[in-house]
Structure formats: structure tokens, C-alpha cells
Design an enzyme around this catalytic site. Structure first.
Site, PDB file in Angstrom:
ATOM      1  N   GLU A   1       0.864  -1.242  -0.253  1.00  0.00           N
ATOM      2  CA  GLU A   1       0.192  -0.123  -0.102  1.00  0.00           C
ATOM      3  C   GLU A   1       0.396   1.567   0.208  1.00  0.00           C
ATOM      4  O   GLU A   1       0.245   2.371  -0.811  1.00  0.00           O
ATOM      5  CB  GLU A   1      -1.215  -0.375   1.114  1.00  0.00           C
ATOM      6  CG  GLU A   1      -1.849   0.924   1.613  1.00  0.00           C
ATOM      7  CD  GLU A   1      -2.000   1.272   2.396  1.00  0.00           C
ATOM      8  OE1 GLU A   1      -2.762   2.817   3.501  1.00  0.00           O
ATOM      9  OE2 GLU A   1      -2.630   0.093   3.706  1.00  0.00           O
TER      10      GLU A   1
ATOM     11  N   ASP B   1       0.752   3.732  -3.104  1.00  0.00           N
ATOM     12  CA  ASP B   1       0.293   5.131  -2.520  1.00  0.00           C
ATOM     13  C   ASP B   1       1.525   5.951  -3.293  1.00  0.00           C
ATOM     14  O   ASP B   1       1.306   7.441  -4.218  1.00  0.00           O
ATOM     15  CB  ASP B   1       0.706   6.054  -1.176  1.00  0.00           C
ATOM     16  CG  ASP B   1      -0.126   6.636  -1.266  1.00  0.00           C
ATOM     17  OD1 ASP B   1      -0.877   7.262  -1.656  1.00  0.00           O
ATOM     18  OD2 ASP B   1       1.300   7.458  -0.295  1.00  0.00           O
TER      19      ASP B   1
ATOM     20  N   SER C   1      -7.013   1.589   0.485  1.00  0.00           N
ATOM     21  CA  SER C   1      -6.560   1.094   0.293  1.00  0.00           C
ATOM     22  C   SER C   1      -5.323  -0.279  -0.119  1.00  0.00           C
ATOM     23  O   SER C   1      -4.670  -0.805  -0.577  1.00  0.00           O
ATOM     24  CB  SER C   1      -5.993   0.853   2.108  1.00  0.00           C
ATOM     25  OG  SER C   1      -6.131   1.852   2.712  1.00  0.00           O
TER      26      SER C   1
ATOM     27  N   GLU D   1      -4.348   0.582  -3.531  1.00  0.00           N
ATOM     28  CA  GLU D   1      -3.316   1.464  -3.647  1.00  0.00           C
ATOM     29  C   GLU D   1      -2.301  -0.061  -3.734  1.00  0.00           C
ATOM     30  O   GLU D   1      -0.764   0.118  -4.163  1.00  0.00           O
ATOM     31  CB  GLU D   1      -2.837   2.320  -2.087  1.00  0.00           C
ATOM     32  CG  GLU D   1      -3.356   3.397  -2.728  1.00  0.00           C
ATOM     33  CD  GLU D   1      -2.963   4.298  -1.533  1.00  0.00           C
ATOM     34  OE1 GLU D   1      -3.247   5.313  -1.136  1.00  0.00           O
ATOM     35  OE2 GLU D   1      -3.509   3.630  -0.174  1.00  0.00           O
TER      36      GLU D   1
END
Length: 229
Positions: free
Chosen positions: A36, A40, A109, A112
Site C-alpha cells: 500500500e 500510494d 488502501s 494502492e
């Protein structure tokens, strides 16, 4: 409905779909938090690159606002739903009971994490990842991006900082202060230009919400002091 990319290493895909609440009940599994984090960073870069190429007449501030809107939690959760990640996520029983499959934080999340995992799966080749995410960016209507970008508190706070001649961006000190693994609570404090006292403080169910609330708190204090119209 969009399709997940083909993974050469299915273990990476499984990990990307695994929330830590599931790992608590299945200790031999690996959660998706590191993926994650990587996803991101990749999405921030790829969305910035996408907007830089698409809007060659736009300035830095406008591009920053649009990037924030393009990869905010609500939008990434929609991308996740388009991939049917809500049914594919591996969640613990508690998270499932608390309607985790509908939780925008868990969905965003996981999206990501998918991006981070695909980048690793492709031996750190960003080209296929860029191709994969472009279809999602292209799908977002222009009016939605503009409307969201105009209300982003973090961007407005950063614009105020820049207007004071400060070249370093605001720093957010964000940490988890409580809650369960699937319903955490975060606290964020925003600092400017090396000041030891926080300009604003906020809490939220995820880091992004806590940071936005901290920015909003900072903006409210600036208005109260007559430093912001």
C-alpha cells in the site's frame, strides 16, 4: 467493470488483497501495508505525470489540486469497486461484520496495494503500471476533478504557506492513536517552516482524513487571526 492485470507472481496479488485483520486470524499470511505504501507513492507520481502531460497550460497549484482530487480516498475506492476488489479483499471476521467491504478506506488502501504489487510483479517496470492506471484516470469526469480540487483543505493550506514565501511544504506528523485494525483512529499535527508548535490538529479514521482535518483546523485558526480571508 475493469479487470485486474495479469500477475506473473500470484503470491504478490494475494498479499495485495490481504488486510491485516485477516493476518490476525491467519498468522502465516502477509498483510498488504508495505505494498500500500509503495502503491500510494506510485499513484502520486503517475497521477502527477498524467496531469502534467494532459494540462500543459496549467500551473503548479492547479495541477497539485487536481492530483489530490484524482487520487483521494473516495476516488480510489471507486477504482477499487470497478475492479470488484470489495469481493476479493481478504478481511478478518470483525472487519467483515463491520461492513469492511464497503469501507472506502479499506477499498482505497487495497487499490494502492494492487498498484504496488503490480509494479513489483513487473520487476519495477513502471510502463505497464502506467498503462494500467491511465484507464482509471481517463474515466474520471472533468467536472468531478475540478469540483473536488477546489475544496481540498491540504492544498489550500499549502497555498497559504507558499504565499508567505516559505519554500518547504507543510509537514504532517500522523500516527495511529487507537481503534481496531479495521477501524483505526489517527491523529495528525501539521507543522510549518520548522515551528515546534503545530498549526493545526485533526483526527480521522485514516491518515488522509486526519491530515485534512489538521489542515482545516490550521485554516480556521489562520482566519481567526486575520491571516487568511
Amino acid at each position: 467493470m475493469y479487470k485486474l492485470p495479469k500477475f506473473d507472481n500470484s503470491t504478490l496479488l494475494d498479499q495485495a488483497l490481504t488486510h491485516r485483520s485477516y493476518v490476525n486470524e491467519h498468522p502465516t499470511s502477509k498483510d498488504n501495508e508495505r505494498l500500500e505504501f509503495l502503491g500510494d507513492a506510485l499513484l502520486n507520481f503517475l497521477s502527477g505525470e498524467y496531469l502534467y502531460n494532459k494540462y500543459q497550460e496549467k500551473g503548479e497549484d492547479e495541477l497539485t489540486r487536481r492530483r489530490s482530487a484524482l487520487v483521494d480516498e473516495k476516488q480510489l475506492a471507486m477504482f477499487a469497486e470497478n475492479l470488484d476488489l470489495n469481493s476479493k479483499m481478504l478481511l478478518g471476521n470483525g472487519a467483515i461484520r463491520d461492513r469492511g467491504r464497503e469501507n472506502p478506506n479499506l477499498l482505497s488502501s487495497t487499490f494502492e496495494a494492487i498498484i504496488g504489487a503490480y509494479y513489483e510483479d513487473q520487476k519495477l517496470d513502471i510502463k505497464p503500471v502506467r498503462h494500467f492506471v491511465k484507464q482509471f484516470f481517463d474515466s474520471v469526469p472533468e467536472n468531478i476533478v475540478v469540483s473536488r480540487s477546489n475544496v481540498d483543505s491540504k492544498n489550500r493550506f499549502q497555498e497559504w504557506v507558499q504565499s508567505r514565501g516559505i519554500t518547504t511544504p507543510p509537514i504532517y506528523n500522523t500516527r495511529q492513536i487507537g481503534g481496531e485494525s479495521h477501524t483505526p483512529e489517527f491523529k495528525s499535527e501539521v507543522f510549518v517552516d520548522g515551528h515546534k508548535e503545530a498549526f493545526g490538529t485533526g483526527t480521522g479514521r485514516n491518515k488522509k482524513d486526519a491530515e485534512k482535518e489538521a489542515a482545516e483546523d490550521g485554516l480556521a485558526k489562520l482566519k481567526k487571526q486575520g491571516l487568511l480571508l
